[in-house]
Design an enzyme around this catalytic site. Sequence first.
Site, PDB file in Angstrom:
ATOM      1  N   GLU A   1     -19.926 -67.688 -39.457  1.00 27.17           N
ATOM      2  CA  GLU A   1     -19.949 -69.150 -39.478  1.00 27.17           C
ATOM      3  C   GLU A   1     -20.874 -69.653 -40.593  1.00 27.17           C
ATOM      4  OE1 GLU A   1     -19.007 -68.064 -35.173  1.00 27.17           O
ATOM      5  OE2 GLU A   1     -20.171 -67.241 -36.831  1.00 27.17           O
TER       6      GLU A   1
ATOM      7  N   TYR B   1      -9.083 -71.329 -60.920  1.00 25.63           N
ATOM      8  CA  TYR B   1      -9.184 -70.524 -59.704  1.00 25.63           C
ATOM      9  C   TYR B   1      -9.714 -69.121 -59.960  1.00 25.63           C
ATOM     10  CZ  TYR B   1      -4.279 -70.169 -61.311  1.00 25.63           C
ATOM     11  OH  TYR B   1      -3.144 -70.076 -62.072  1.00 25.63           O
TER      12      TYR B   1
ATOM     13  N   ASP C   1     -12.434-100.948 -66.578  1.00 24.22           N
ATOM     14  CA  ASP C   1     -13.491-100.109 -67.134  1.00 24.22           C
ATOM     15  C   ASP C   1     -14.293 -99.462 -66.015  1.00 24.22           C
ATOM     16  OD1 ASP C   1     -12.973-100.554 -69.829  1.00 24.22           O
ATOM     17  OD2 ASP C   1     -14.265-102.317 -69.933  1.00 24.22           O
TER      18      ASP C   1
ATOM     19  N   ARG D   1      -0.600-102.721 -70.483  1.00 26.25           N
ATOM     20  CA  ARG D   1      -1.713-102.527 -71.407  1.00 26.25           C
ATOM     21  C   ARG D   1      -1.389-101.415 -72.397  1.00 26.25           C
ATOM     22  NH1 ARG D   1      -7.479-102.571 -71.527  1.00 26.25           N
ATOM     23  NH2 ARG D   1      -8.003-102.134 -73.706  1.00 26.25           N
TER      24      ARG D   1
ATOM     25  N   ASP E   1      -7.487-104.981 -68.028  1.00 28.26           N
ATOM     26  CA  ASP E   1      -8.552-104.118 -68.547  1.00 28.26           C
ATOM     27  C   ASP E   1      -9.342-103.583 -67.357  1.00 28.26           C
ATOM     28  OD1 ASP E   1     -10.153-102.856 -70.418  1.00 28.26           O
ATOM     29  OD2 ASP E   1     -11.506-104.562 -70.647  1.00 28.26           O
TER      30      ASP E   1
ATOM     31  N   GLU F   1     -24.650 -53.117 -39.933  1.00 26.76           N
ATOM     32  CA  GLU F   1     -23.849 -54.019 -40.762  1.00 26.76           C
ATOM     33  C   GLU F   1     -24.612 -54.435 -42.016  1.00 26.76           C
ATOM     34  OE1 GLU F   1     -20.958 -56.738 -38.340  1.00 26.76           O
ATOM     35  OE2 GLU F   1     -22.921 -56.830 -37.337  1.00 26.76           O
TER      36      GLU F   1
ATOM     37  N   ARG G   1      -5.507-108.848 -73.571  1.00 26.76           N
ATOM     38  CA  ARG G   1      -5.190-107.787 -72.622  1.00 26.76           C
ATOM     39  C   ARG G   1      -4.518-108.326 -71.367  1.00 26.76           C
ATOM     40  NH1 ARG G   1     -11.070-104.833 -73.557  1.00 26.76           N
ATOM     41  NH2 ARG G   1     -10.665-104.406 -75.761  1.00 26.76           N
TER      42      ARG G   1
END
Length: 301
Positions: free
Chosen positions: A93, A73, A243, A226, A241, A41, A238
């Site tokens: 495996e 892909y 971040d 927002r 917010d 093999e 705001r």
Amino acid sequence: MSERAPHQRHPSAAAGVHPAADRITLRGVTATGFHGVYPDEKRDGQRFVVDAVLHLDLAPAAASDDVVDTVHYGELADELVAAIERDPVDLIETLAERLAAVCLAREGVHRVELTVHKPEAPIAVPFGDVSVTVDRAAAPTRAVVALGANLGARAAALTDAVAAMAALPGTRVVAVSRWHDSIAVTETGPDPSKPGYLNGVALLDTALAPTHLLHHLLRIEREHGRDRGAHVERWADRTLDLDLIAYGDVTRDDPRLTLPHPRAHERDFVLAPWLDIDPDARIAGRGRVAELLAELRGGTR
């Protein structure tokens, strides 16, 4: 002012990570390898066929229509072939573990189901196929998100945002700081005449890529009214917010995202809540958050 007890674990911390339902399936990737227990093999080689099911969040790619936000892909297939063709192992495996690691190294992939087929295995009786399947998950990354609001029902908006983050695929909220009051900051400095902010920090364990997490944070902001459009001045009030302050030890600086956040070390309203829930916190390239906060409050920065 505290509107949440400090050091509180979020309920989702015990609930496990929400898996993403999205997936990319790549089947029948075929290459010649020299894997097997027997000498012939390793000498003659044989065909190996791979099927991979990648679990990842496809919403960012659907929104941007940009391959950078998903898994290419074609490139992945090339990487799987190269992994089959390199140094031989005895067991499929072992080969399956190698190939699963290739898939999980792709940004944004948080789980892979991978099957290695060995259709030419040296079996003495007639057979159709022999295969091994492994199901492996990526280790989550600790992310730090700063929350703030100075318009409307501030505490409700922050609480809703935490719930929305807890519902993100591949993500759980580990801890949330108490809410801290702060003075609004403008281009010329703190401005007590503007509506005051309520601020906090959340710790997440997430399998989302940093750009994917950012995509969802921006979406949650938009759902709370927002507007980050170019017509809005940087220092505008705001409704919410969010971040992304840090993502593990990742450092990056590109037009889409800078990590760690380039101004986090200058912001009391980020550092103080962060210390509520992580006294040993550090900012990569800056040092311990406790020391940064002490210097900031001492006027040395």
